[in-house]
Write a protein that holds these residues in place. Structure first.
Motif, PDB file in Angstrom:
ATOM      1  N   LYS A 229       5.710 -15.137  -5.196  1.00 42.42           N
ATOM      2  CA  LYS A 229       6.151 -15.467  -3.843  1.00 42.42           C
ATOM      3  C   LYS A 229       7.080 -14.420  -3.240  1.00 42.42           C
ATOM      4  N   ASP A 230       7.758 -13.640  -4.078  1.00 42.64           N
ATOM      5  CA  ASP A 230       8.642 -12.591  -3.571  1.00 42.64           C
ATOM      6  C   ASP A 230       7.973 -11.225  -3.520  1.00 42.64           C
ATOM      7  N   TRP A 231       6.668 -11.185  -3.811  1.00 42.77           N
ATOM      8  CA  TRP A 231       6.000  -9.894  -3.913  1.00 42.77           C
ATOM      9  C   TRP A 231       6.059  -9.085  -2.618  1.00 42.77           C
ATOM     10  N   LEU A 232       5.790  -9.704  -1.472  1.00 50.66           N
ATOM     11  CA  LEU A 232       5.738  -8.933  -0.231  1.00 50.66           C
ATOM     12  C   LEU A 232       7.080  -8.266   0.056  1.00 50.66           C
ATOM     13  N   THR A 233       8.163  -9.009  -0.106  1.00 53.29           N
ATOM     14  CA  THR A 233       9.489  -8.423   0.112  1.00 53.29           C
ATOM     15  C   THR A 233       9.741  -7.276  -0.848  1.00 53.29           C
ATOM     16  N   THR A 234       9.432  -7.490  -2.110  1.00 56.62           N
ATOM     17  CA  THR A 234       9.661  -6.445  -3.110  1.00 56.62           C
ATOM     18  C   THR A 234       8.827  -5.212  -2.818  1.00 56.62           C
ATOM     19  N   GLN A 235       7.565  -5.439  -2.438  1.00 54.94           N
ATOM     20  CA  GLN A 235       6.670  -4.304  -2.187  1.00 54.94           C
ATOM     21  C   GLN A 235       7.118  -3.480  -0.978  1.00 54.94           C
ATOM     22  N   VAL A 236       7.457  -4.146   0.112  1.00 50.18           N
ATOM     23  CA  VAL A 236       7.880  -3.409   1.302  1.00 50.18           C
ATOM     24  C   VAL A 236       9.197  -2.684   1.042  1.00 50.18           C
ATOM     25  N   ARG A 237      10.098  -3.308   0.306  1.00 51.90           N
ATOM     26  CA  ARG A 237      11.334  -2.615  -0.054  1.00 51.90           C
ATOM     27  C   ARG A 237      11.049  -1.378  -0.901  1.00 51.90           C
ATOM     28  N   GLN A 238      10.079  -1.488  -1.783  1.00 50.25           N
ATOM     29  CA  GLN A 238       9.714  -0.331  -2.607  1.00 50.25           C
ATOM     30  C   GLN A 238       9.166   0.794  -1.734  1.00 50.25           C
ATOM     31  N   PHE A 239       8.298   0.464  -0.796  1.00 50.02           N
ATOM     32  CA  PHE A 239       7.795   1.474   0.133  1.00 50.02           C
ATOM     33  C   PHE A 239       8.955   2.139   0.884  1.00 50.02           C
ATOM     34  N   ARG A 240       9.845   1.318   1.421  1.00 46.86           N
ATOM     35  CA  ARG A 240      10.933   1.842   2.247  1.00 46.86           C
ATOM     36  C   ARG A 240      11.935   2.649   1.427  1.00 46.86           C
ATOM     37  N   ALA A 241      12.089   2.289   0.174  1.00 50.65           N
ATOM     38  CA  ALA A 241      13.062   2.981  -0.666  1.00 50.65           C
ATOM     39  C   ALA A 241      12.691   4.445  -0.901  1.00 50.65           C
ATOM     40  N   THR A 242      11.431   4.798  -0.681  1.00 50.98           N
ATOM     41  CA  THR A 242      11.053   6.204  -0.809  1.00 50.98           C
ATOM     42  C   THR A 242      11.668   7.053   0.301  1.00 50.98           C
ATOM     43  N   GLY A 243      12.069   6.415   1.400  1.00 53.49           N
ATOM     44  CA  GLY A 243      12.573   7.140   2.563  1.00 53.49           C
ATOM     45  C   GLY A 243      11.487   7.834   3.355  1.00 53.49           C
ATOM     46  N   ARG A 244      10.215   7.562   3.015  1.00 54.23           N
ATOM     47  CA  ARG A 244       9.130   8.299   3.653  1.00 54.23           C
ATOM     48  C   ARG A 244       8.004   7.406   4.178  1.00 54.23           C
ATOM     49  N   LEU A 245       8.269   6.112   4.248  1.00 48.22           N
ATOM     50  CA  LEU A 245       7.284   5.215   4.851  1.00 48.22           C
ATOM     51  C   LEU A 245       7.333   5.337   6.369  1.00 48.22           C
ATOM     52  N   ALA A 246       6.192   5.585   6.972  1.00 47.01           N
ATOM     53  CA  ALA A 246       6.091   5.530   8.427  1.00 47.01           C
ATOM     54  C   ALA A 246       5.751   4.106   8.852  1.00 47.01           C
ATOM     55  N   VAL A 247       4.541   3.646   8.505  1.00 46.01           N
ATOM     56  CA  VAL A 247       4.088   2.313   8.895  1.00 46.01           C
ATOM     57  C   VAL A 247       3.294   1.705   7.747  1.00 46.01           C
ATOM     58  N   ALA A 248       3.598   0.462   7.411  1.00 52.12           N
ATOM     59  CA  ALA A 248       2.758  -0.365   6.547  1.00 52.12           C
ATOM     60  C   ALA A 248       2.253  -1.523   7.386  1.00 52.12           C
ATOM     61  N   THR A 249       0.996  -1.899   7.210  1.00 60.74           N
ATOM     62  CA  THR A 249       0.469  -3.051   7.944  1.00 60.74           C
ATOM     63  C   THR A 249      -0.195  -4.002   6.954  1.00 60.74           C
ATOM     64  N   TYR A 250      -0.027  -5.299   7.215  1.00 61.72           N
ATOM     65  CA  TYR A 250      -0.471  -6.311   6.260  1.00 61.72           C
ATOM     66  C   TYR A 250      -1.478  -7.253   6.923  1.00 61.72           C
ATOM     67  N   GLY A 251      -2.454  -7.703   6.144  1.00 59.65           N
ATOM     68  CA  GLY A 251      -3.509  -8.572   6.644  1.00 59.65           C
ATOM     69  C   GLY A 251      -2.969  -9.851   7.249  1.00 59.65           C
ATOM     70  N   THR A 252      -3.485 -10.221   8.397  1.00 63.16           N
ATOM     71  CA  THR A 252      -2.871 -11.281   9.195  1.00 63.16           C
ATOM     72  C   THR A 252      -3.698 -12.551   9.260  1.00 63.16           C
ATOM     73  N   LEU A 253      -4.921 -12.470   9.797  1.00 67.04           N
ATOM     74  CA  LEU A 253      -5.760 -13.649   9.977  1.00 67.04           C
ATOM     75  C   LEU A 253      -6.894 -13.668   8.965  1.00 67.04           C
ATOM     76  N   GLN A 254      -7.277 -14.852   8.544  1.00 64.11           N
ATOM     77  CA  GLN A 254      -8.498 -14.994   7.762  1.00 64.11           C
ATOM     78  C   GLN A 254      -9.691 -14.820   8.700  1.00 64.11           C
ATOM     79  N   GLY A 255     -10.667 -14.026   8.260  1.00 65.27           N
ATOM     80  CA  GLY A 255     -11.861 -13.802   9.055  1.00 65.27           C
ATOM     81  C   GLY A 255     -13.067 -14.499   8.467  1.00 65.27           C
ATOM     82  N   PRO A 256     -14.129 -14.664   9.262  1.00 64.21           N
ATOM     83  CA  PRO A 256     -15.311 -15.388   8.790  1.00 64.21           C
ATOM     84  C   PRO A 256     -15.901 -14.840   7.496  1.00 64.21           C
TER      85      PRO A 256
END
Length: 433
Positions: free
Chosen positions: A354-381
């Motif tokens: 349940k804490d994975w998304l927070t941990t993962q985005v923090r890991q990306f940001r901790a590099t100091g070199r993340l521009a943009v991360a985007t995450y899947g939003t809606l379920q599709g057919p």
């Protein structure tokens, strides 16, 4: 997404070997109209205010030319946005507002531009609409060559592909904030072409895009360029000479802002292997995108586990029912939001992440070199089509459970019980913590 359906056909990431080394439910009922972002909103979106009147979501535009820019918005830093892949149905300002994000990403399969005007192609049209409303936008160009050879530079086949590229550029240059050349090239190319035809093709496309951007948009063009995206870099078999050439090209081309990665993994350690591999191989000032990332392969490991006993007792489900079968039932006749919540959060393999998304985005940001991360939003057919034991469970990633759980009494879509609130909380900081 590595096995997202584009036109009804699924290709799973784990089905792609590498031997180179030898109708959508409505959006949220709450709708708050957004204007162009001001300085406070820019900080929320992860961009610096540069004092020019530009923003990563909606910069200034020359009155006589939609592509010639008076000033270039500051580069995005540590942004977390929304991803719809190739399926924009249901993606509205209300959804982004509900998520509190001001960035959105999609991709377009280039062959579609043979039959539809680029500005009317669904993903491009949606991103242009968001851009006009002040959102930051990322467009990836997908070149699907899984079943035929990539064109060689200088051939008539290459001319056809570059003509498609020109159509896209005419619609998006100076309007979208980031253009990614390639979606998942090492998966969307025949295995036998990865070591030979892949890099020459994409390098030629990149050179063409750079030249056209300069001609059409000028040196201050708001549209930044990235190459992308790399998959499965946590596996040594995918750390190939062709991948190293790809990264060497990114490093050598001054017009490139960086590279895109797609860490669809089973653990956060595997995702870290992506940045550990990529960042030392590009220039220090270059950044990375993560326009797709997920724990989908962890979900896949538990897709056939029995539903939790407490859940089975509460809802009268036969003991031992496979998890995928219960999801199939939910797709056929959507559950109450409480029942969907209980199915997921009573499953230890899901709740423990349940804490994975927070941990993962923090890991990306901790590099100091993340521009943009985007995450899947809606379920599709495509995610709920033909559900069975071998289907890859992309639908468990999505921030909304719009196709497996009923809307609430006031019309709100069901949320992912593990990640929705964390996604919103991560908007409060753009660069770390």
């Amino acid at each position: 997404m590595s096995d997202v359906v584009k036109t009804g056909r699924i290709t799973t990431e784990h089905d792609v070997p590498n031997t180179e080394l030898g109708a959508t439910r409505p959006g949220p009922s709450r709708r708050r109209l957004l204007g162009l972002a001001g300085s406070g909103a820019l900080l929320l979106a992860g961009c610096r205010w540069d004092g020019t009147g530009g923003s990563a979501g909606g910069g200034t535009r020359d009155a006589d030319s939609p592509t010639r820019q008076a000033s270039r918005p500051a580069a995005p830093e540590g942004v977390l946005g929304s991803n719809f892949n190739e399926e924009p149905r249901g993606m509205t300002a209300a959804v982004l507002d509900d998520l509190r994000t001001k960035w959105v990403r999609g991709f377009t399969p280039m062959p579609e531009l043979d039959s539809v005007e680029a500005a009317r192609q669904p993903a491009i049209r949606t991103l242009l609409s968001f851009a006009d409303s002040g959102y930051g936008t990322v467009l990836s160009l997908k070149f699907p060559y899984q079943n035929k050879p990539l064109p060689r530079p200088g051939t008539s086949a290459m001319d056809i592909e570059l003509a498609r590229v020109d159509k896209a550029l005419g619609a998006v240059l100076g309007k979208v904030d980031i253009l990614v050349i390639g979606n998942e090239p090492f998966i969307e190319t025949r295995q036998e072409d990865r070591a030979t035809l892949l890099n020459p093709f994409y390098e030629a496309v990149a050179a063409h895009v750079i030249a056209e951007r300069e001609k059409r948009c000028g040196p201050g063009c708001r549209t930044r360029l990235y190459m992308g995206a790399l998959n499965r870099l946590h596996e040594p078999a995918w750390q190939t000479p062709a991948v190293n050439r790809w990264l060497g090209h990114v490093k050598a081309v001054p017009e490139m802002d960086g590279v895109d990665i797609h860490p669809h993994v089973s653990s956060i350690e595997q995702a870290k292997a992506f940045t550990d591999y990529v960042l030392p191989r590009i220039r220090p000032e270059q950044r990375f995108l993560a326009t797709e990332f997920s724990l989908v392969h962890w979900w896949k490991q538990h897709w056939s586990d029995p539903v939790p006993a407490t859940y089975a007792d509460r809802y009268g489900v036969p003991t031992g029912t496979p998890f995928w079968q219960e999801v199939r039932d939910a797709a056929a006749d959507p559950f109450t939001q409480q029942r969907w919540h209980d199915l997921l959060m009573n499953s230890p393999w899901f709740a423990s992440r349940k804490d994975w998304l927070t941990t993962q985005v923090r890991q990306f940001r901790a590099t100091g070199r993340l521009a943009v991360a985007t995450y899947g939003t809606l379920q599709g057919p495509a995610m709920v089509r033909d559900i069975g034991p071998t289907k890859t469970p992309w639908l468990l990633n999505s921030l909304y459970a719009n196709l497996v759980a009923r809307p609430s009494a006031n019309g709100d879509m069901a949320h992912n019980p593990a990640f929705f609130d964390d996604f919103r909380a991560l908007q409060d900081s753009s660069s770390g913590s």
